[in-house]
Design a protein around this motif. Structure first.
Motif: not given
Length: 173
Positions: A7-8, A74-75, A54-56, A12-13
């Motif tokens: 989780r960030r 990013t999202g 995006v990391f989630d 980064p993008r």
């Protein structure tokens, strides 16, 4: 395949999604369809849509695309799969650089993602990618993200512009 993701809070993008060439007009359609929602926003309402980093994203998540284009993601807006959406996460492929420390560059990452995502398509959808009426696209790590440890490719299934109204998992489409 579910992979734990770091989780960030401020991360980064990722570059905008890219997909293998399959149809001359498809690239333009997918580029418009596979761009991010604004990070940090949450949509409230009856449809259960939320914006997530995006990391989630996890395998099985269904995603709406925004109306405005951005260069880096990013999202994205995640929705229940029985709501209108344009894409669905079908695989998370870690270690896109095969353990290399240096950023391999966008061409090498696209070549990796083309094969890695196509290879995993049938396990999720239930039919080989070459025989499907669906298409794939992906999110690639950015240079900055790579330097911060993000080496995961996010594989997404999509259409040529038609809205999806249910999950494509196991459909054999």
């Amino acid at each position: 395949m579910t992979t734990a993701r770091r989780r960030r809070t401020q991360g980064p993008r990722r570059p905008a999604p890219h997909r293998p060439r399959r149809h001359p007009l498809l690239g333009a359609v997918l580029a418009a369809a596979a761009l991010p929602a604004l990070a940090g926003c949450t949509w409230f309402g009856d449809d259960g849509a939320t914006t997530v980093e995006v990391f989630d994203l996890e395998v099985g998540d269904c995603v709406r695309t925004p109306e405005e284009a951005q260069v880096e993601v990013t999202g994205v807006t995640r929705v229940p799969c029985d709501d209108d959406h344009q894409m669905e996460v079908f695989a998370l492929v870690p270690d896109a650089g095969a353990g290399g420390e240096a950023y391999p560059g966008p061409d090498a990452l696209r070549a990796f993602a083309d094969g890695a995502c196509a290879e995993r398509f049938a396990d999720y959808v239930g039919v080989d990618y070459r025989d499907s009426d669906l298409f794939l696209t992906y999110l690639l790590p950015s240079t900055r993200g790579w330097g911060e440890g993000d080496t995961t490719v996010t594989c997404l299934v999509t259409t040529t512009g038609a809205t999806l109204t249910s999950s494509v998992a196991g459909t054999g489409r």
